[in-house]
Design a protein around this motif. Structure first.
Motif, PDB file in Angstrom:
ATOM      1  N   ASP A 252       0.051  -2.955  -3.239  1.00 28.74           N
ATOM      2  CA  ASP A 252       0.579  -1.749  -3.860  1.00 28.74           C
ATOM      3  C   ASP A 252       0.749  -2.009  -5.362  1.00 28.74           C
ATOM      4  OD1 ASP A 252       2.393   0.292  -4.740  1.00 28.74           O
ATOM      5  OD2 ASP A 252       3.098   0.539  -2.682  1.00 28.74           O
ATOM      6  N   ALA A 253       0.235  -1.090  -6.182  1.00 32.84           N
ATOM      7  CA  ALA A 253       0.301  -1.298  -7.636  1.00 32.84           C
ATOM      8  C   ALA A 253       1.723  -1.229  -8.176  1.00 32.84           C
ATOM      9  CB  ALA A 253      -0.539  -0.227  -8.334  1.00 32.84           C
TER      10      ALA A 253
ATOM     11  N   GLY B 138      -5.765   1.787  -7.214  1.00 30.64           N
ATOM     12  CA  GLY B 138      -6.457   2.392  -6.071  1.00 30.64           C
ATOM     13  C   GLY B 138      -7.950   2.468  -6.328  1.00 30.64           C
TER      14      GLY B 138
ATOM     15  N   ASP C 103      -4.895   9.264  -2.793  1.00 28.77           N
ATOM     16  CA  ASP C 103      -4.836   9.924  -1.484  1.00 28.77           C
ATOM     17  C   ASP C 103      -4.070  11.246  -1.607  1.00 28.77           C
ATOM     18  OD1 ASP C 103      -5.864   7.690   0.465  1.00 28.77           O
ATOM     19  OD2 ASP C 103      -4.469   6.705  -0.893  1.00 28.77           O
TER      20      ASP C 103
ATOM     21  N   GLY D 234     -10.448   1.609  -4.566  1.00 30.38           N
ATOM     22  CA  GLY D 234     -11.329   1.893  -3.424  1.00 30.38           C
ATOM     23  C   GLY D 234     -12.367   0.801  -3.266  1.00 30.38           C
TER      24      GLY D 234
ATOM     25  N   SER E 222       2.006   4.865  -0.131  1.00 31.81           N
ATOM     26  CA  SER E 222       1.152   5.918  -0.684  1.00 31.81           C
ATOM     27  C   SER E 222      -0.294   5.710  -0.247  1.00 31.81           C
ATOM     28  CB  SER E 222       1.246   5.890  -2.213  1.00 31.81           C
ATOM     29  OG  SER E 222       0.896   4.602  -2.682  1.00 31.81           O
ATOM     30  N   PHE E 223      -0.549   4.653   0.526  1.00 29.27           N
ATOM     31  CA  PHE E 223      -1.909   4.352   0.996  1.00 29.27           C
ATOM     32  C   PHE E 223      -1.930   4.417   2.518  1.00 29.27           C
ATOM     33  CE2 PHE E 223       0.453   0.556  -0.073  1.00 29.27           C
ATOM     34  CZ  PHE E 223       0.437  -0.184   1.094  1.00 29.27           C
TER      35      PHE E 223
ATOM     36  N   GLU F 247      -5.486  -2.676  -5.375  1.00 28.23           N
ATOM     37  CA  GLU F 247      -5.942  -2.025  -4.148  1.00 28.23           C
ATOM     38  C   GLU F 247      -5.409  -2.793  -2.939  1.00 28.23           C
ATOM     39  OE1 GLU F 247      -7.831   0.965  -3.365  1.00 28.23           O
ATOM     40  OE2 GLU F 247      -6.904   0.211  -1.543  1.00 28.23           O
ATOM     41  N   PRO F 248      -4.614  -2.139  -2.086  1.00 29.69           N
ATOM     42  CA  PRO F 248      -4.106  -2.828  -0.896  1.00 29.69           C
ATOM     43  C   PRO F 248      -5.113  -2.903   0.252  1.00 29.69           C
ATOM     44  CG  PRO F 248      -3.070  -0.661  -1.124  1.00 29.69           C
ATOM     45  CD  PRO F 248      -3.996  -0.822  -2.276  1.00 29.69           C
TER      46      PRO F 248
ATOM     47  N   LEU G  96      -7.935   7.339  -9.885  1.00 27.17           N
ATOM     48  CA  LEU G  96      -9.039   8.244  -9.561  1.00 27.17           C
ATOM     49  C   LEU G  96      -9.005   8.596  -8.087  1.00 27.17           C
ATOM     50  CD1 LEU G  96     -11.771   6.440 -11.698  1.00 27.17           C
ATOM     51  CD2 LEU G  96     -10.139   8.219 -12.385  1.00 27.17           C
ATOM     52  N   PHE G  97      -8.757   9.850  -7.827  1.00 31.12           N
ATOM     53  CA  PHE G  97      -8.714  10.369  -6.454  1.00 31.12           C
ATOM     54  C   PHE G  97      -7.670   9.660  -5.588  1.00 31.12           C
ATOM     55  CE2 PHE G  97     -12.762  11.160  -8.410  1.00 31.12           C
ATOM     56  CZ  PHE G  97     -12.875  12.522  -8.260  1.00 31.12           C
TER      57      PHE G  97
ATOM     58  N   THR H 150     -17.043   7.736  -8.519  1.00 27.28           N
ATOM     59  CA  THR H 150     -16.510   6.811  -7.517  1.00 27.28           C
ATOM     60  C   THR H 150     -17.111   7.143  -6.151  1.00 27.28           C
ATOM     61  OG1 THR H 150     -14.638   8.145  -6.808  1.00 27.28           O
ATOM     62  CG2 THR H 150     -14.309   6.782  -8.774  1.00 27.28           C
ATOM     63  N   ARG H 151     -16.898   6.220  -5.216  1.00 24.19           N
ATOM     64  CA  ARG H 151     -17.449   6.432  -3.872  1.00 24.19           C
ATOM     65  C   ARG H 151     -16.795   7.634  -3.182  1.00 24.19           C
ATOM     66  NH1 ARG H 151     -18.210   1.390   0.072  1.00 24.19           N
ATOM     67  NH2 ARG H 151     -15.991   1.177  -0.249  1.00 24.19           N
ATOM     68  N   TYR H 152     -15.492   7.724  -3.288  1.00 22.30           N
ATOM     69  CA  TYR H 152     -14.789   8.854  -2.680  1.00 22.30           C
ATOM     70  C   TYR H 152     -15.278  10.166  -3.294  1.00 22.30           C
ATOM     71  CZ  TYR H 152     -11.079  12.111  -1.484  1.00 22.30           C
ATOM     72  OH  TYR H 152     -10.398  13.211  -1.036  1.00 22.30           O
TER      73      TYR H 152
HETATM   74  C1  SAM Z   1      -8.828   8.354  -1.689  1.00 21.81           C
HETATM   75  S1  SAM Z   1      -8.965   6.660  -2.080  1.00 21.81           S
HETATM   76  C2  SAM Z   1      -9.931   6.710  -3.586  1.00 21.81           C
HETATM   77  C3  SAM Z   1     -10.500   5.367  -3.919  1.00 21.81           C
HETATM   78  C4  SAM Z   1     -11.297   5.294  -5.221  1.00 21.81           C
HETATM   79  N1  SAM Z   1     -10.442   5.519  -6.385  1.00 21.81           N
HETATM   80  C5  SAM Z   1     -12.420   6.283  -5.205  1.00 21.81           C
HETATM   81  O1  SAM Z   1     -12.310   7.317  -5.894  1.00 21.81           O
HETATM   82  O2  SAM Z   1     -13.424   6.030  -4.498  1.00 21.81           O
HETATM   83  C6  SAM Z   1      -7.350   6.228  -2.681  1.00 21.81           C
HETATM   84  C7  SAM Z   1      -7.153   4.732  -2.798  1.00 21.81           C
HETATM   85  O3  SAM Z   1      -5.908   4.456  -3.401  1.00 21.81           O
HETATM   86  C8  SAM Z   1      -5.359   3.328  -2.772  1.00 21.81           C
HETATM   87  N2  SAM Z   1      -3.905   3.368  -3.016  1.00 21.81           N
HETATM   88  C9  SAM Z   1      -3.018   4.248  -2.516  1.00 21.81           C
HETATM   89  N3  SAM Z   1      -1.784   3.953  -2.913  1.00 21.81           N
HETATM   90  C10 SAM Z   1      -1.882   2.852  -3.706  1.00 21.81           C
HETATM   91  C11 SAM Z   1      -0.942   2.069  -4.422  1.00 21.81           C
HETATM   92  N4  SAM Z   1       0.384   2.356  -4.379  1.00 21.81           N
HETATM   93  N5  SAM Z   1      -1.379   1.026  -5.128  1.00 21.81           N
HETATM   94  C12 SAM Z   1      -2.701   0.720  -5.168  1.00 21.81           C
HETATM   95  N6  SAM Z   1      -3.646   1.434  -4.508  1.00 21.81           N
HETATM   96  C13 SAM Z   1      -3.231   2.487  -3.787  1.00 21.81           C
HETATM   97  C14 SAM Z   1      -5.757   3.472  -1.311  1.00 21.81           C
HETATM   98  O4  SAM Z   1      -5.710   2.249  -0.593  1.00 21.81           O
HETATM   99  C15 SAM Z   1      -7.168   4.025  -1.442  1.00 21.81           C
HETATM  100  O5  SAM Z   1      -8.128   3.006  -1.469  1.00 21.81           O
END
Ligand code: SAM
Length: 225
Positions: A112-113, A62, A134, A64, A9-10, A85-86, A131-132, A204-206
């Motif tokens: 992966d969570a 996730g 992907d 970020g 999912s990442f 966070e991976p 939060l946000f 968040t940054r995103y």
């Molecule tokens: C679009 S980014 C948003 C990051 C942060 N939440 C923000 O709003 O700035 C999505 C994040 O979710 C993480 N992510 C995606 N699938 C994940 C999972 N199964 N477990 C943990 N993190 C995950 C990705 O690596 C990425 O950093």
């Protein structure tokens, strides 16, 4: 949920090369804060992962760059926060916040969570944040979206009755997808839908990037029945 059966999912685990000082955080601080749960052991009470004996434990999936997680940790020093966070560059950014602010209530799952959820004791998390996630906008990638029934089942299992689950997206199609799945989950109720974040919910940054692009995020608060 085992790692082998999970569709990613990442996007990626590594980004641009880390500067030496930042890379050093992976060698010095991550071994102290990283969570390792050997397979085959019974589910863990997450409060036991913290030196501070937290009154409750919150989980961000996730995170970020970790701005939101670090903010919540600084504001709630009696709460333990687990961040998942991976993406290594994101983990390093969070480690920088931990070092600079002297935060003592954060543990990190650098992966992966979803496998972690299966290792936590039932009803052991008092608040969760996604939060946000992907958005995976292409139809052929929708299977990669984190918000799916098996994920919601695994999350609901670890949430305490009455626990809050905060969710946000800037992607209209994903917002609809979330509404088709989360409020219909038998253990989750929609408590609020916000067009502007509450005060205890920092940017968040995103999100800052997305708003700069002219998008309008949607914020949800769900409650575990
Ligand atoms: C679009 S980014 C948003 C990051 C942060 N939440 C923000 O709003 O700035 C999505 C994040 O979710 C993480 N992510 C995606 N699938 C994940 C999972 N199964 N477990 C943990 N993190 C995950 C990705 O690596 C990425 O950093």
């Amino acid at each position: 949920m085992t790692t082998q059966r999970l569709i990613h999912s990442f996007g990626r685990r590594r980004g641009r090369k880390l500067r030496a000082g930042r890379a050093a955080l992976l060698d010095t601080l991550l071994p102290q804060l990283g969570i390792a749960l050997p397979a085959g052991e019974p589910p863990v009470d997450p409060r036991t992962l913290f030196a501070i004996a937290p009154r409750e434990v919150w989980l961000e999936i996730g995170f970020g760059g970790g701005e939101h997680l670090a903010w919540q940790a600084g504001r709630n020093p009696d709460v333990g926060l687990i961040g998942c966070e991976p993406y290594e560059n994101g983990v390093v950014a969070l480690l920088g916040h931990v070092r600079d602010r002297g935060l003592a209530n954060i543990r990190i799952w650098n992966d992966d969570a979803r496998p972690l959820l299966g290792r936590l004791a039932p009803a052991s998390i008092a608040r969760a944040f996604v939060l946000f996630p992907d958005p995976w906008p292409k139809a052929r990638h929708h299977k990669r979206r984190l918000i799916q029934a098996p994920f919601l089942d695994a999350l609901a299992r670890v949430l305490q009755p009455g626990a809050e689950f905060r969710l946000a997206s800037d992607h209209a199609d994903y917002v609809e997808w979330m509404l088709e799945r989360v409020p219909v989950h038998p253990d989750l109720t929609l408590a609020a839908r916000f067009e502007a974040r509450p005060d205890d919910w920092p940017e968040t940054r995103y999100e800052a990037w997305s708003v700069g692009e002219g998008r309008r995020p949607t914020y949800f608060s769900f409650v575990r029945r």
